[in-house]
Design a protein around this motif. Structure first.
Motif, PDB file in Angstrom:
ATOM      1  N   LEU A  82       0.864  -1.189  -0.093  1.00 36.33           N
ATOM      2  CA  LEU A  82      -0.094  -0.077   0.106  1.00 36.33           C
ATOM      3  C   LEU A  82       0.942   1.265  -0.006  1.00 36.33           C
ATOM      4  N   LEU A  83       0.952   2.074  -1.001  1.00 35.58           N
ATOM      5  CA  LEU A  83       1.702   3.425  -1.045  1.00 35.58           C
ATOM      6  C   LEU A  83       0.583   4.493  -1.076  1.00 35.58           C
ATOM      7  N   TRP A  84       0.641   5.307  -0.037  1.00 41.07           N
ATOM      8  CA  TRP A  84      -0.401   6.330   0.423  1.00 41.07           C
ATOM      9  C   TRP A  84       0.324   7.914   0.408  1.00 41.07           C
ATOM     10  N   GLY A  85      -0.485   8.816   0.310  1.00 36.97           N
ATOM     11  CA  GLY A  85       0.129   9.860   0.946  1.00 36.97           C
ATOM     12  C   GLY A  85      -0.060  10.933  -0.458  1.00 36.97           C
ATOM     13  N   SER A  86       0.794  11.875  -0.381  1.00 37.34           N
ATOM     14  CA  SER A  86       0.528  13.297  -1.118  1.00 37.34           C
ATOM     15  C   SER A  86       0.730  13.093  -2.693  1.00 37.34           C
ATOM     16  N   ARG A  87      -0.258  13.979  -3.302  1.00 38.93           N
ATOM     17  CA  ARG A  87      -0.481  13.672  -4.701  1.00 38.93           C
ATOM     18  C   ARG A  87       1.057  14.142  -5.446  1.00 38.93           C
ATOM     19  N   GLY A  88       1.233  13.373  -6.641  1.00 38.37           N
ATOM     20  CA  GLY A  88       2.423  13.768  -7.200  1.00 38.37           C
ATOM     21  C   GLY A  88       3.654  13.487  -6.792  1.00 38.37           C
ATOM     22  N   MET A  89       3.636  12.761  -5.830  1.00 34.31           N
ATOM     23  CA  MET A  89       5.094  12.341  -4.983  1.00 34.31           C
ATOM     24  C   MET A  89       5.571  11.027  -5.394  1.00 34.31           C
ATOM     25  N   GLY A  90       4.963  10.419  -6.695  1.00 34.13           N
ATOM     26  CA  GLY A  90       5.893   9.395  -7.353  1.00 34.13           C
ATOM     27  C   GLY A  90       5.176   7.989  -6.729  1.00 34.13           C
ATOM     28  N   LYS A  91       4.104   7.776  -6.298  1.00 33.00           N
ATOM     29  CA  LYS A  91       3.351   6.474  -5.887  1.00 33.00           C
ATOM     30  C   LYS A  91       3.425   5.668  -7.067  1.00 33.00           C
ATOM     31  N   SER A  92       2.581   5.892  -8.106  1.00 36.53           N
ATOM     32  CA  SER A  92       2.489   5.109  -9.278  1.00 36.53           C
ATOM     33  C   SER A  92       3.290   5.339 -10.189  1.00 36.53           C
ATOM     34  N   ALA A  93       4.184   6.236 -10.192  1.00 35.14           N
ATOM     35  CA  ALA A  93       5.513   6.011 -11.026  1.00 35.14           C
ATOM     36  C   ALA A  93       6.423   4.911 -10.542  1.00 35.14           C
ATOM     37  N   THR A 213       3.481  -1.213   3.819  1.00 35.87           N
ATOM     38  CA  THR A 213       2.528   0.266   3.751  1.00 35.87           C
ATOM     39  C   THR A 213       3.743   1.491   3.763  1.00 35.87           C
ATOM     40  N   LEU A 214       3.708   1.982   2.936  1.00 38.89           N
ATOM     41  CA  LEU A 214       4.692   3.166   2.387  1.00 38.89           C
ATOM     42  C   LEU A 214       4.076   4.474   2.432  1.00 38.89           C
ATOM     43  N   GLY A 215       4.457   5.562   3.010  1.00 40.76           N
ATOM     44  CA  GLY A 215       3.845   6.827   2.953  1.00 40.76           C
ATOM     45  C   GLY A 215       4.971   7.775   1.999  1.00 40.76           C
ATOM     46  N   PHE A 216       4.199   8.872   1.374  1.00 37.46           N
ATOM     47  CA  PHE A 216       4.845   9.716   0.444  1.00 37.46           C
ATOM     48  C   PHE A 216       4.415  10.964   1.001  1.00 37.46           C
ATOM     49  N   HIS A 217       5.411  11.851   1.248  1.00 36.89           N
ATOM     50  CA  HIS A 217       5.123  13.175   1.977  1.00 36.89           C
ATOM     51  C   HIS A 217       5.613  14.518   0.985  1.00 36.89           C
ATOM     52  N   PRO A 218       4.844  15.406   1.097  1.00 37.88           N
ATOM     53  CA  PRO A 218       5.407  16.670   0.156  1.00 37.88           C
ATOM     54  C   PRO A 218       6.860  17.010   0.406  1.00 37.88           C
ATOM     55  N   CYS A 219       7.525  17.164  -0.608  1.00 36.07           N
ATOM     56  CA  CYS A 219       8.900  17.463  -0.574  1.00 36.07           C
ATOM     57  C   CYS A 219       9.344  19.017  -0.231  1.00 36.07           C
ATOM     58  N   ASP A 220      10.466  19.390   0.426  1.00 34.45           N
ATOM     59  CA  ASP A 220      10.987  20.421   0.527  1.00 34.45           C
ATOM     60  C   ASP A 220      11.586  21.072  -0.598  1.00 34.45           C
ATOM     61  N   GLN A 221      12.162  22.295  -0.344  1.00 33.88           N
ATOM     62  CA  GLN A 221      12.639  23.064  -1.720  1.00 33.88           C
ATOM     63  C   GLN A 221      13.871  22.233  -2.389  1.00 33.88           C
ATOM     64  N   SER A 222      14.866  21.906  -1.289  1.00 29.78           N
ATOM     65  CA  SER A 222      15.950  21.164  -1.881  1.00 29.78           C
ATOM     66  C   SER A 222      15.594  19.660  -2.709  1.00 29.78           C
ATOM     67  N   THR A 223      14.744  19.239  -2.002  1.00 30.31           N
ATOM     68  CA  THR A 223      14.265  17.955  -2.864  1.00 30.31           C
ATOM     69  C   THR A 223      13.682  17.917  -3.919  1.00 30.31           C
ATOM     70  N   PHE A 224      12.768  19.113  -4.155  1.00 29.21           N
ATOM     71  CA  PHE A 224      12.129  19.429  -5.453  1.00 29.21           C
ATOM     72  C   PHE A 224      12.918  19.752  -6.211  1.00 29.21           C
ATOM     73  N   LEU A 225      14.019  20.631  -5.943  1.00 31.55           N
ATOM     74  CA  LEU A 225      15.140  20.880  -6.977  1.00 31.55           C
ATOM     75  C   LEU A 225      15.942  19.584  -7.375  1.00 31.55           C
ATOM     76  N   GLU A 226      16.176  18.709  -6.456  1.00 27.30           N
ATOM     77  CA  GLU A 226      16.812  17.460  -6.796  1.00 27.30           C
ATOM     78  C   GLU A 226      16.008  16.678  -7.705  1.00 27.30           C
ATOM     79  N   SER A 255       6.262  19.091  -5.625  1.00 25.23           N
ATOM     80  CA  SER A 255       6.287  17.435  -5.894  1.00 25.23           C
ATOM     81  C   SER A 255       6.922  17.043  -6.914  1.00 25.23           C
ATOM     82  N   GLY A 256       7.072  15.741  -7.223  1.00 24.80           N
ATOM     83  CA  GLY A 256       7.555  15.213  -8.273  1.00 24.80           C
ATOM     84  C   GLY A 256       6.744  15.574  -9.515  1.00 24.80           C
ATOM     85  N   ARG A 257       5.801  15.455  -9.364  1.00 25.27           N
ATOM     86  CA  ARG A 257       4.742  15.896 -10.606  1.00 25.27           C
ATOM     87  C   ARG A 257       5.295  17.407 -10.975  1.00 25.27           C
ATOM     88  N   THR A 258       5.086  18.280 -10.099  1.00 24.54           N
ATOM     89  CA  THR A 258       5.333  19.648 -10.514  1.00 24.54           C
ATOM     90  C   THR A 258       6.530  19.725 -11.152  1.00 24.54           C
TER      91      THR A 258
END
Length: 274
Positions: A82-93, A213-226, A255-258
């Motif tokens: 089960l992969l749960w959490g914020s939209r666009g953070m790579g669950k389906s990908a 079960t794996l949670g996916f959370h919003p990323c910070d600025q440095s992770t977004f740029l990475e 997020s990874g999507r943005t």
């Protein structure tokens, strides 16, 4: 008598035309991915996914999914996920990329089957067929909801995962993604969820049936740029951090999507594909 026979023949012809076409057996070796619509499986000739090395900011989740799939494809005990959490953070990908990576390492050992919406109640029929096949199968339910509109799907999945009459063969496991932000979060003192009671109970009843079960959370600025640089660096594109952050803010989240969407913008400006 003749007239009655003619009428009966016409009725029989009409019923035959109305009846659904016979489902053709699926050749599960014809593709690496399929879509199950509740009655039949459609082969996906091109398994479209991001390269797993480009997925950044979710290293722990990536390791856990890849390790679990390695067990599954080798015939060892593996978890439902089960992969749960914020939209666009790579669950389906992550699911698609991890399966593609496993297939590249061991061709023919693992097949991805995405489950179409509103067809979870037909999974026993699908699993009955897959139990007869060689190789391993990952059934993927993308973006599962937990509200009243999805109650039947949740009950069907709960029964299948644990407690139903249909036992699953060891070569079939299930992965589910959900955009629910706190599906398994508990308060340390009260052992209670941060949601209303009914919704909490429904979520837990399903979540507890997954071994991983794996949670996916919003990323910070440095992770977004990475994440952004994972897409732009191979193309030699320069990134203006201020502009990139403004892009994310205008869309309401980092997020990874943005990050990917901004990479598409930069690649498009440069006349390059991504």
């Amino acid at each position: 008598m003749t007239d009655n026979r003619i009428v009966l023949e016409r009725i029989a012809d009409a019923l035959e035309r109305l009846a659904p076409a016979a489902v053709q057996p699926t050749d599960w070796t014809s593709a690496t991915a399929f879509v199950w619509d509740g009655q039949s499986a459609r082969a996906v000739l091109k398994h479209d996914c991001v390269e797993i090395d480009r997925l950044r900011g979710i290293d722990k989740q990536k390791t856990a999914v890849c390790d679990n799939l390695a067990r599954l494809k080798l015939g060892a005990a593996a978890h439902d996920m089960l992969l749960w959490g914020s939209r666009g953070m790579g669950k389906s990908a992550l699911i698609r990329a991890a399966v593609a990576s496993a297939q590249e390492r061991h061709p023919g050992a693992l097949t991805l089957v995405q489950i179409a919406p509103n067809s979870l109640d037909t999974l026993p029929l699908l699993i009955e067929d897959l139990a007869k096949q060689s190789g391993a199968f990952l059934l993927f339910v993308d973006d599962l909801g937990f509200d009243a509109d999805h109650a039947q799907d949740n009950l069907a999945l709960r029964s299948l995962l644990d407690g139903g009459l249909v036992s699953r063969p060891p070569n079939v496991r299930i992965a589910v993604s959900s955009n629910r932000r706190a599906i398994v979060a508990r308060d340390a003192d009260t052992n209670d969820l941060l949601h209303e009671r009914d919704e909490r109970d429904n979520a837990l009843a399903l979540a507890d049936r997954f071994g991983l079960t794996l949670g996916f959370h919003p990323c910070d600025q440095s992770t977004f740029l990475e994440i952004l640089h994972a897409y732009t660096d191979p193309l030699g594109l320069e990134v203006d951090a201020e502009e990139a952050n403004a892009w994310a803010i205008s869309r309401g989240s980092r997020s990874g999507r943005t990050a990917y969407q901004f990479a598409v913008e930069l690649a498009g400006r440069a006349g390059l594909p991504l």
